[in-house]
Design an enzyme around this catalytic site. Structure first.
Site, PDB file in Angstrom:
ATOM      1  N   ASP A  59       0.899  -1.144   0.000  1.00 61.86           N
ATOM      2  CA  ASP A  59       0.000   0.000   0.000  1.00 61.86           C
ATOM      3  C   ASP A  59       0.950   1.208   0.000  1.00 61.86           C
ATOM      4  O   ASP A  59       1.948   1.167   0.706  1.00 61.86           O
ATOM      5  CB  ASP A  59      -0.818  -0.081   1.291  1.00 61.86           C
ATOM      6  CG  ASP A  59      -1.725   1.105   1.457  1.00 61.86           C
ATOM      7  OD1 ASP A  59      -2.425   1.412   0.492  1.00 61.86           O
ATOM      8  OD2 ASP A  59      -1.719   1.724   2.544  1.00 61.86           O
ATOM      9  N   THR A  80      -2.575   1.298  -4.887  1.00 59.54           N
ATOM     10  CA  THR A  80      -2.891   2.568  -4.237  1.00 59.54           C
ATOM     11  C   THR A  80      -4.197   3.168  -4.728  1.00 59.54           C
ATOM     12  O   THR A  80      -4.635   2.893  -5.850  1.00 59.54           O
ATOM     13  CB  THR A  80      -1.737   3.579  -4.459  1.00 59.54           C
ATOM     14  OG1 THR A  80      -2.078   4.802  -3.840  1.00 59.54           O
ATOM     15  CG2 THR A  80      -1.468   3.819  -5.921  1.00 59.54           C
ATOM     16  N   GLY A  81      -4.792   3.967  -3.889  1.00 65.82           N
ATOM     17  CA  GLY A  81      -6.013   4.678  -4.270  1.00 65.82           C
ATOM     18  C   GLY A  81      -5.668   5.966  -4.996  1.00 65.82           C
ATOM     19  O   GLY A  81      -6.525   6.631  -5.571  1.00 65.82           O
ATOM     20  N   LYS A 107      -9.258  -3.752  -3.469  1.00 60.62           N
ATOM     21  CA  LYS A 107      -7.923  -4.285  -3.186  1.00 60.62           C
ATOM     22  C   LYS A 107      -7.991  -5.801  -3.050  1.00 60.62           C
ATOM     23  O   LYS A 107      -7.120  -6.525  -3.516  1.00 60.62           O
ATOM     24  CB  LYS A 107      -7.357  -3.651  -1.914  1.00 60.62           C
ATOM     25  CG  LYS A 107      -6.992  -2.193  -2.091  1.00 60.62           C
ATOM     26  CD  LYS A 107      -6.283  -1.620  -0.876  1.00 60.62           C
ATOM     27  CE  LYS A 107      -5.838  -0.189  -1.192  1.00 60.62           C
ATOM     28  NZ  LYS A 107      -5.201   0.447  -0.056  1.00 60.62           N
ATOM     29  N   ASP A 148      -2.187  -0.593   6.065  1.00 58.08           N
ATOM     30  CA  ASP A 148      -2.222   0.010   7.392  1.00 58.08           C
ATOM     31  C   ASP A 148      -3.354  -0.521   8.245  1.00 58.08           C
ATOM     32  O   ASP A 148      -3.765   0.096   9.205  1.00 58.08           O
ATOM     33  CB  ASP A 148      -2.248   1.526   7.303  1.00 58.08           C
ATOM     34  CG  ASP A 148      -3.355   1.982   6.380  1.00 58.08           C
ATOM     35  OD1 ASP A 148      -4.232   1.157   6.072  1.00 58.08           O
ATOM     36  OD2 ASP A 148      -3.349   3.154   5.975  1.00 58.08           O
TER      37      ASP A 148
END
Length: 679
Positions: free
Chosen positions: A374, A522-523, A550, A569
Site C-alpha cells: 500500500d 494505491t487509491g 484491493k 495500514d
C-alpha cells in the site's frame, strides 16, 4: 487464521512446552517464569544429591570393583548398595514419575514415560538380584542413568529459560514506579495504578512509565528496544511516547493515555507470549515425530530384550540393552528442536519491530513470491512536505508567501495545511493573526491578514475565476500545488509532495535480489503511482483502487499462482490483509489491534518487511537443521544401543546412551541460540 488456535489447545509433549508457559498475563509479573525457575533449582538440587550418592554406589558395585581390580564385598554390602540405590531411584526418579503420570493422564506418552519405564525396569531387576535371582545387579547403571537424566533436564530447562529470557527483558522494560504529578507535589506511585489522563514526570535517563502525550518539556527518547529504531528520536510537546522508552537528557511531563495493561509494551509482551505458544506446521511436525519416536523406542526396546534373551544371552545383558535403547530414544532433542527456535525468533522479532501474531504466517514468509505494498505511509512517509515556494511578484519574497499562507492554514487539519505549518515552524516564522476567515468549499480558504485580502486556493479556483495560471508553471506529477492571491493579485504558489521513504528503494532492491516481485497498490492517481513505482524500480503498480477492490486484486494475483504478502495500514486494508497468504499490518503501536494481519510492523519501515522475509527463511532453516540433527542422531544411535555391532565389540552402556542423548539436546539448544536478525 483461526486454525492455529485449535492447535494451541492441546498441550505439547509433557514438559517441554510447560517450560514455556509464562503465566497468562505477562504484566502480572511472570508467575510462570518463577515456577520455571523453581523447577530449574529443583533439578539442580536433585542432581547434586544423586551425585553424592552415586559415588558409594559405584564403589560398592561388583562390576566396578571387578573392573578396578579390588574386592570390597563384605557381609550385607549388597544391602547397603540396595538402600542407597533405592534413595536415588525414588528421590532422583521422582520428577520422571510425576511426568509419567501427567503423560498418561493426557493420553500422550512421551519422554517422561520412557525414562520412568527404563529406570523402573533397571531397578526391579536389580532388586530381584539382591534377593536371590542369579546375575549381576544394575545399580550403578541405574544411578548414573538418573544422574545424567537430571543433568540433561537441568541443562535443557536452562536453555529454554534462556530463549524465553528475551521476553523477560521486555517485561523488565516497564518501570515499576512512576512519578505522578499532583497539584502541589510529585508523588511516587506503582506503574500499574496509573490511569488515563494522569500526569507523570519522566526525569532524564529514566524509563517512560506509560504510553502518553507530552504535556510539557522536550527530550530525545530511545525506543530501540520497542521499535528497533536505533537513533534516539526527538519528542516535543504534543508528541506520543511509548512506555519502556528511555528518556534522554530532558525532563518531560506526560499525560497518560491508557492504563498500563493496555500499553503498547504490554500488548507486545502478550503477542510475543501468545506467539511462543501458538503452533505452526513445523511445530506440529516435530510433535508427531516425537510421538512416533516414543512408540518406536518402546517397541524397539522390548524387541531388543527378547532377541538377545532368546538368542541365549543372560537376562542382565538383555535388560541392559533394552534400557539403553529406551534411553537413547528419548526424544528430547526432537521435542526441543522447534520450541527453542520459536522462542528465540519471536522474542528477537519483537525487539526488531516485527510482532508475530501467527507463527504459520511467519514461517511461510519464506514462500512469498509477490509483495503488494500500500503506498501511503509504507513506501512514502505519508505526510505532505513543502517541496518548493515560488514568488510571482517582487513585493513578496518566499518567506512572505509561506507566512501569509500559514495564517490561513493554521485552523485546518488538512495534510496540506500540516505540511505548510511544518515548513513555517522549520523556518521559525511567526504566524500572523487572521480576521473574517471563510472556507471556500473544496477550493480553498480566504481571510483578512494584516489588512490585506488573502486567498489560498487550488488550481481549479484559478481556472473557474479566469485567473491566468502563471507562465512556466509546471506541476510535477507527484506534487500538489496551492496558489496565494493577495488583493486579487496572484502572488505566488507552494508545491507540496508526499516524499518517498529513504529506505524504500533499498528494500525493493533486496526483494528483487531474492526474486520477489513488488507491486504498488494505491487509491492515488496513476501519475503519482507510476512516478513512485518507477522511482523505486518496482515490478508494477495498480492505481485508483478503492479499499474493497484491493481484495479482488489480491485474489487475481493468487489465481496466477503467486504466494502473496500484503502490507497495509490495517484499517481500510483489513479485507485484503485477511485474504492475502500473509497479511502484514504496518503502523504505529496504537493500531496493534490490526486483527486480520498475521504480522505487525511497528515502524512503517519497508526494510522491516524485507527483514521479515529473510528472518522467516533463517528461522525455518534453523528448525529444519534441528529436526534433521535430532532425528539423525536417533537413527544412528538406536542400532548401536540395540547391539547391532556387538560382534565387532561396539556396545553403548546405558550411561553412555544418556550422555549422547544430553549432548544431542545441547547441540539443538546451541544451534537455536545462534539465530540472528540480519540487518
Amino acid at each position: 487464521m483461526e486454525h492455529q488456535h485449535e492447535a494451541n489447545k492441546e498441550d505439547h509433549e509433557g514438559h517441554d512446552m510447560s517450560n514455556m508457559q509464562h503465566g497468562s498475563n505477562p504484566s502480572m509479573g511472570m508467575a510462570g517464569h518463577n515456577h520455571h525457575a523453581m523447577m530449574i533449582t529443583d533439578f539442580k538440587k536433585r542432581f547434586y544429591i544423586v551425585l553424592i550418592l552415586t559415588i558409594p554406589i559405584m564403589l560398592l558395585s561388583e562390576m566396578i570393583q571387578h573392573f578396578m581390580g579390588f574386592n570390597w564385598q563384605f557381609v550385607g554390602s549388597q544391602y547397603i548398595l540396595f538402600a542407597l540405590s533405592s534413595i536415588v531411584f525414588i528421590y532422583g526418579g521422582l520428577p520422571f514419575f510425576k511426568g509419567l503420570v501427567d503423560e498418561v493422564k493426557a493420553k500422550n506418552i512421551g519422554m517422561m514415560f520412557l525414562i520412568a519405564f527404563a529406570i523402573t525396569v533397571a531397578y526391579i531387576y536389580s532388586v530381584a538380584i539382591v534377593f536371590g535371582l542369579q546375575g549381576m545387579d544394575f545399580f550403578w547403571e541405574l544411578a548414573t542413568l538418573i544422574l545424567i537424566m537430571l543433568l540433561g533436564h537441568w541443562i535443557e530447562m536452562k536453555s529454554v529459560a534462556g530463549a524465553s529470557k528475551e521476553l523477560e527483558l521486555l517485561v523488565q522494560l516497564m518501570p515499576a514506579d512512576a512519578h505522578m504529578v499532583m497539584p502541589n507535589m510529585v508523588h511516587d506511585v506503582k506503574t500499574d495504578t496509573l490511569k488515563e489522563n494522569d500526569i507523570i514526570l519522566v526525569k532524564p535517563g529514566e524509563k517512560v512509565a506509560a504510553d502518553g502525550i507530552i504535556l510539557e518539556g522536550e527530550s530525545y527518547l530511545n525506543e530501540s528496544m520497542l521499535t528497533g529504531e536505533s537513533k534516539p528520536i526527538q519528542k516535543l510537546k504534543g508528541d506520543k511516547v511509548i512506555a519502556g522508552a528511555i528518556n534522554g537528557n530532558g525532563s518531560i511531563k506526560v499525560t497518560v493515555s491508557h492504563a498500563a495493561k493496555d500499553s503498547y509494551l504490554s500488548q507486545v509482551i502478550k503477542l510475543v507470549d501468545d506467539a511462543q505458544k501458538s503452533k505452526s506446521q513445523t511445530q506440529l511436525l516435530a510433535d508427531t515425530a516425537a510421538k512416533w519416536l516414543t512408540i518406536i523406542a518402546l517397541v524397539a526396546g522390548i524387541t531388543t530384550f527378547f532377541v538377545w534373551y532368546l538368542s541365549g544371552q543372560t537376562l542382565a545383558f538383555a535388560m541392559e540393552r533394552m534400557v539403553t535403547v529406551i534411553v537413547i530414544c528419548c526424544p528430547h532433542a526432537l521435542g526441543l528442536a522447534v520450541p527453542l527456535v520459536v522462542a528465540k525468533s519471536t522474542a528477537l522479532s519483537a525487539k526488531n519491530g516485527l510482532l508475530i501474531k501467527n507463527r504459520t504466517a511467519f514461517e511461510n514468509a519464506r514462500k512469498i513470491t509477490t509483495i503488494v505494498f500500500d503506498k501511503t505511509g509504507t513506501l512514502t512517509v505519508g505526510k505532505f512536505e513543502v517541496s518548493k515556494i515560488i514568488s510571482l511578484q517582487t513585493a513578496f519574497n518566499e518567506n512572505d508567501i509561506i507566512r501569509l499562507a500559514s495564517a490561513l492554514e493554521q485552523q485546518s487539519e488538512h495534510p496540506i495545511a500540516t505540511g505548510i505549518l511544518q515548513k513555517v515552524k522549520d523556518l521559525s516564522i511567526t504566524i500572523p493573526s487572521t480576521e473574517n476567515f471563510n472556507a471556500i468549499t473544496g477550493k480553498g480558504v480566504e481571510a483578512t491578514v494584516e489588512s490585506k485580502k488573502i486567498l489560498v486556493v487550488s488550481p481549479g479556483y484559478l481556472k473557474e475565476n479566469n485567473l491566468t495560471i502563471p507562465e512556466g508553471f509546471t506541476a510535477n506529477d507527484t506534487e500538489t500545488v496551492v496558489f496565494l492571491i493577495v488583493n486579487n493579485q496572484l502572488a505566488g504558489y507552494i508545491a507540496l509532495s508526499d516524499e518517498i521513504r529513504p529506505e524504500s528503494a533499498e528494500a525493493i532492491k533486496t526483494l528483487k535480489e531474492n526474486n520477489i516481485k513488488s507491486i504498488l497498490l494505491t487509491g492515488d492517481n496513476s501519475k503519482v503511482a507510476k512516478s513512485v513505482s518507477d522511482t523505486l524500480g518496482m515490478d508494477s503498480f495498480i492505481a485508483e483502487v478503492l479499499p474493497h477492490q484491493k481484495l479482488e486484486k489480491i485474489k487475481d494475483l493468487q489465481s496466477k499462482g503467486e504466494f502473496v504478502a500484503m502490507t497495509g495500514d490495517g484499517v481500510n486494508d483489513a479485507p485484503a490483509l485477511a485474504i492475502a497468504d500473509i497479511g502484514i499490518a504496518v503502523g504505529s503501536g496504537s493500531d496493534i489491534a490490526a486483527e486480520t494481519a498475521g504480522i505487525i510492523l511497528v515502524n512503517s519501515n519497508p526494510k522491516d518487511i524485507v527483514n521479515l522475509v529473510l528472518f522467516g527463511k533463517a528461522t525455518y532453516r534453523k528448525m529444519i537443521q534441528n529436526l534433521i540433527w535430532a532425528t539423525g542422531y536417533n537413527v544412528v544411535a538406536l542400532p548401536l544401543a540395540a547391539g547391532v555391532l556387538y560382534k565387532q565389540g561396539i556396545l553403548l552402556s546405558p550411561a553412555a546412551g544418556a550422555v549422547l542423548m544430553t549432548v544431542s539436546t545441547v547441540v539443538v539448544a546451541i544451534n537455536a541460540s545462534m539465530l540472528k536478525v540480519k540487518k
